[in-house]
Structures are given as C-alpha cells and as structure tokens.
Design a protein around this motif. Structure first.
Motif, PDB file in Angstrom:
ATOM      1  N   ARG A  16       0.834  -1.211   0.000  1.00 37.05           N
ATOM      2  CA  ARG A  16       0.000   0.000   0.000  1.00 37.05           C
ATOM      3  C   ARG A  16       0.865   1.256   0.000  1.00 37.05           C
ATOM      4  N   PRO A  17       0.460   2.264  -0.767  1.00 38.97           N
ATOM      5  CA  PRO A  17       1.205   3.527  -0.757  1.00 38.97           C
ATOM      6  C   PRO A  17       1.241   4.091   0.670  1.00 38.97           C
ATOM      7  N   GLY A  18       2.378   4.653   1.037  1.00 33.55           N
ATOM      8  CA  GLY A  18       2.526   5.242   2.362  1.00 33.55           C
ATOM      9  C   GLY A  18       2.956   4.264   3.443  1.00 33.55           C
ATOM     10  N   THR A  19       3.079   2.966   3.099  1.00 35.07           N
ATOM     11  CA  THR A  19       3.515   1.972   4.073  1.00 35.07           C
ATOM     12  C   THR A  19       4.978   2.219   4.419  1.00 35.07           C
ATOM     13  N   ARG A  20       5.293   2.193   5.718  1.00 32.37           N
ATOM     14  CA  ARG A  20       6.687   2.345   6.142  1.00 32.37           C
ATOM     15  C   ARG A  20       7.367   0.989   6.052  1.00 32.37           C
ATOM     16  N   CYS A  21       8.464   0.948   5.333  1.00 37.83           N
ATOM     17  CA  CYS A  21       9.191  -0.300   5.098  1.00 37.83           C
ATOM     18  C   CYS A  21      10.632  -0.154   5.546  1.00 37.83           C
ATOM     19  N   THR A  22      11.188  -1.237   6.071  1.00 38.60           N
ATOM     20  CA  THR A  22      12.600  -1.199   6.447  1.00 38.60           C
ATOM     21  C   THR A  22      13.447  -1.035   5.196  1.00 38.60           C
ATOM     22  N   MET A  23      14.554  -0.364   5.352  1.00 38.44           N
ATOM     23  CA  MET A  23      15.437  -0.101   4.219  1.00 38.44           C
ATOM     24  C   MET A  23      16.445  -1.236   4.054  1.00 38.44           C
ATOM     25  N   GLN A  24      15.925  -2.459   3.993  1.00 39.24           N
ATOM     26  CA  GLN A  24      16.743  -3.625   3.705  1.00 39.24           C
ATOM     27  C   GLN A  24      16.770  -3.814   2.199  1.00 39.24           C
ATOM     28  N   TYR A  25      17.827  -4.412   1.722  1.00 40.99           N
ATOM     29  CA  TYR A  25      17.895  -4.751   0.308  1.00 40.99           C
ATOM     30  C   TYR A  25      18.080  -6.255   0.208  1.00 40.99           C
ATOM     31  N   GLY A  26      17.139  -6.931  -0.417  1.00 43.67           N
ATOM     32  CA  GLY A  26      17.172  -8.380  -0.507  1.00 43.67           C
ATOM     33  C   GLY A  26      17.741  -8.913  -1.800  1.00 43.67           C
ATOM     34  N   GLY A  27      18.344  -8.050  -2.605  1.00 41.30           N
ATOM     35  CA  GLY A  27      18.947  -8.494  -3.857  1.00 41.30           C
ATOM     36  C   GLY A  27      18.157  -8.057  -5.071  1.00 41.30           C
ATOM     37  N   PRO A  28      18.703  -8.327  -6.268  1.00 44.05           N
ATOM     38  CA  PRO A  28      18.106  -7.836  -7.510  1.00 44.05           C
ATOM     39  C   PRO A  28      16.969  -8.698  -8.070  1.00 44.05           C
ATOM     40  N   ALA A  29      16.587  -9.762  -7.365  1.00 44.17           N
ATOM     41  CA  ALA A  29      15.563 -10.673  -7.901  1.00 44.17           C
ATOM     42  C   ALA A  29      14.270  -9.923  -8.223  1.00 44.17           C
ATOM     43  N   SER A  30      13.655 -10.342  -9.320  1.00 39.68           N
ATOM     44  CA  SER A  30      12.354  -9.779  -9.685  1.00 39.68           C
ATOM     45  C   SER A  30      11.481 -10.893 -10.252  1.00 39.68           C
ATOM     46  N   ALA A  31      10.188 -10.670 -10.180  1.00 44.62           N
ATOM     47  CA  ALA A  31       9.234 -11.648 -10.703  1.00 44.62           C
ATOM     48  C   ALA A  31       8.038 -10.917 -11.278  1.00 44.62           C
ATOM     49  N   HIS A  32       7.454 -11.522 -12.286  1.00 41.69           N
ATOM     50  CA  HIS A  32       6.215 -11.022 -12.880  1.00 41.69           C
ATOM     51  C   HIS A  32       5.248 -12.200 -12.913  1.00 41.69           C
TER      52      HIS A  32
ATOM     53  N   ARG B 112      -8.218 -11.460 -12.728  1.00 41.40           N
ATOM     54  CA  ARG B 112      -7.004 -11.229 -13.506  1.00 41.40           C
ATOM     55  C   ARG B 112      -5.860 -10.863 -12.574  1.00 41.40           C
ATOM     56  N   VAL B 113      -4.688 -11.384 -12.873  1.00 40.67           N
ATOM     57  CA  VAL B 113      -3.480 -11.088 -12.104  1.00 40.67           C
ATOM     58  C   VAL B 113      -2.436 -10.515 -13.049  1.00 40.67           C
ATOM     59  N   ASP B 114      -1.829  -9.408 -12.654  1.00 41.87           N
ATOM     60  CA  ASP B 114      -0.695  -8.818 -13.359  1.00 41.87           C
ATOM     61  C   ASP B 114       0.137  -8.119 -12.287  1.00 41.87           C
ATOM     62  N   ALA B 115       0.974  -8.884 -11.605  1.00 39.35           N
ATOM     63  CA  ALA B 115       1.688  -8.383 -10.436  1.00 39.35           C
ATOM     64  C   ALA B 115       3.195  -8.482 -10.625  1.00 39.35           C
ATOM     65  N   HIS B 116       3.896  -7.481 -10.130  1.00 36.07           N
ATOM     66  CA  HIS B 116       5.350  -7.447 -10.167  1.00 36.07           C
ATOM     67  C   HIS B 116       5.882  -7.547  -8.745  1.00 36.07           C
ATOM     68  N   PHE B 117       6.985  -8.274  -8.578  1.00 41.15           N
ATOM     69  CA  PHE B 117       7.599  -8.478  -7.275  1.00 41.15           C
ATOM     70  C   PHE B 117       9.086  -8.187  -7.365  1.00 41.15           C
ATOM     71  N   ASN B 118       9.645  -7.695  -6.251  1.00 40.42           N
ATOM     72  CA  ASN B 118      11.085  -7.495  -6.143  1.00 40.42           C
ATOM     73  C   ASN B 118      11.465  -7.643  -4.677  1.00 40.42           C
ATOM     74  N   ARG B 119      12.718  -7.419  -4.363  1.00 40.67           N
ATOM     75  CA  ARG B 119      13.200  -7.550  -2.983  1.00 40.67           C
ATOM     76  C   ARG B 119      13.951  -6.278  -2.580  1.00 40.67           C
ATOM     77  N   GLU B 120      13.388  -5.121  -2.962  1.00 38.17           N
ATOM     78  CA  GLU B 120      14.068  -3.844  -2.773  1.00 38.17           C
ATOM     79  C   GLU B 120      13.960  -3.265  -1.366  1.00 38.17           C
ATOM     80  N   ASN B 121      13.034  -3.748  -0.545  1.00 43.40           N
ATOM     81  CA  ASN B 121      12.926  -3.270   0.832  1.00 43.40           C
ATOM     82  C   ASN B 121      12.208  -4.340   1.665  1.00 43.40           C
ATOM     83  N   GLY B 122      12.087  -4.106   2.944  1.00 44.48           N
ATOM     84  CA  GLY B 122      11.497  -5.102   3.834  1.00 44.48           C
ATOM     85  C   GLY B 122      10.073  -5.480   3.463  1.00 44.48           C
ATOM     86  N   CYS B 123       9.272  -4.521   3.042  1.00 41.85           N
ATOM     87  CA  CYS B 123       7.877  -4.815   2.664  1.00 41.85           C
ATOM     88  C   CYS B 123       7.824  -5.701   1.430  1.00 41.85           C
TER      89      CYS B 123
END
Length: 148
Positions: free
Chosen positions: A91-107, A116-127
C-alpha cells in the motif's frame, strides 16, 4: 454457469478429437485447464540459474512446468481468503525497512480465483521482501537455502 459448462465440455471434446485424429494432445493442452486457475511466472536475477525463466502453473487440477506445482497451488489456496488478494502491491505510504534483498524480480500474470493477475515483485525493501516470501513456493527462495 451453463455456458461455462458447455464451453468446458466443448474444449474437452475438441481435445479428444484432436488426439484421436493427430495422436498428439499438444494443441489443446492449455484448453484442458481452462476452467482452473492459470498463472505464468517469470523470474529474473534470482541468483540461481535453476530458478530463472518463465513457468506455467495450472491449479485445479495442478499441472504445468513450474518446479513445484502441487506446493505452489496449495500455498496459493491457503493464502487466498475472502477480502485478501495474495498478489496485492504494498500500500502507498507503508513504512518499510530499508533492507535490500537483492536484484531478484518476478512477474506473475494470468487468472487466479476468477480474477485477472498482473503483479510485479522485487526484494528492494522489507515490505517487498515480506510480500515475495509470502508467495514461496510460487516464487523461489532467494536466501542461502534451496530454491522454492
């Protein structure tokens, strides 16, 4: 509902006729799974060549070339409850830890639970990491443990 049943019966009949005539079911492989849920998952930069690529996952019944079809379908079923979208973005405005989990991404795209599903995922912060981890084994583990 009747139209859907007729469509399912028609695709099953077409598949059976194709197999009888050509001897190969490949032309209608996807149609046989039309009434169930179907997701296409693309993984990139996961750090493991074994998990990179694009996979098809069918549920109800379980099938496809995803490395863990049964487990992924079961996890998605468990995570799908009324009023909760397992693919929802942070959700916009969610406070997330500034961890970096690596460059992995998924679609992830397709249809799940009739939506219908069209979702993107990454590991750029704790959330985003928590969101990714909630979908393992649909998405691979990115820690030092075995993927998926």
């Amino acid at each position: 509902m009747l139209n859907r049943r007729l469509a399912v019966a028609a695709t099953a009949l077409a598949s059976a006729l194709t197999v009888a005539v050509t001897g190969t079911p490949d032309a209608f492989a996807e149609a046989r799974h039309a009434p169930g849920d179907h997701l296409t998952v693309t993984i990139a930069e996961s750090g493991s060549a074994a998990t990179e690529g694009t996979y098809d996952l069918y549920c109800h019944p379980s099938a496809g070339d995803h490395p863990r079809t049964e487990e992924a379908c079961a996890a998605l079923d468990k995570g799908t409850t009324w009023g909760k979208d397992p693919f929802a973005p942070v959700r916009p405005g969610t406070r997330c830890t500034m961890q970096y989990g690596g460059p992995a991404s998924a679609h992830v795209r397709g249809v799940w639970s009739g939506k219908r599903v069209d979702a993107h995922f990454n590991r750029e912060n704790g959330c985003e990491m928590r969101r990714w981890d909630a979908l393992v084994p649909l998405l691979p583990r990115t820690s030092g443990r075995a993927p998926y």
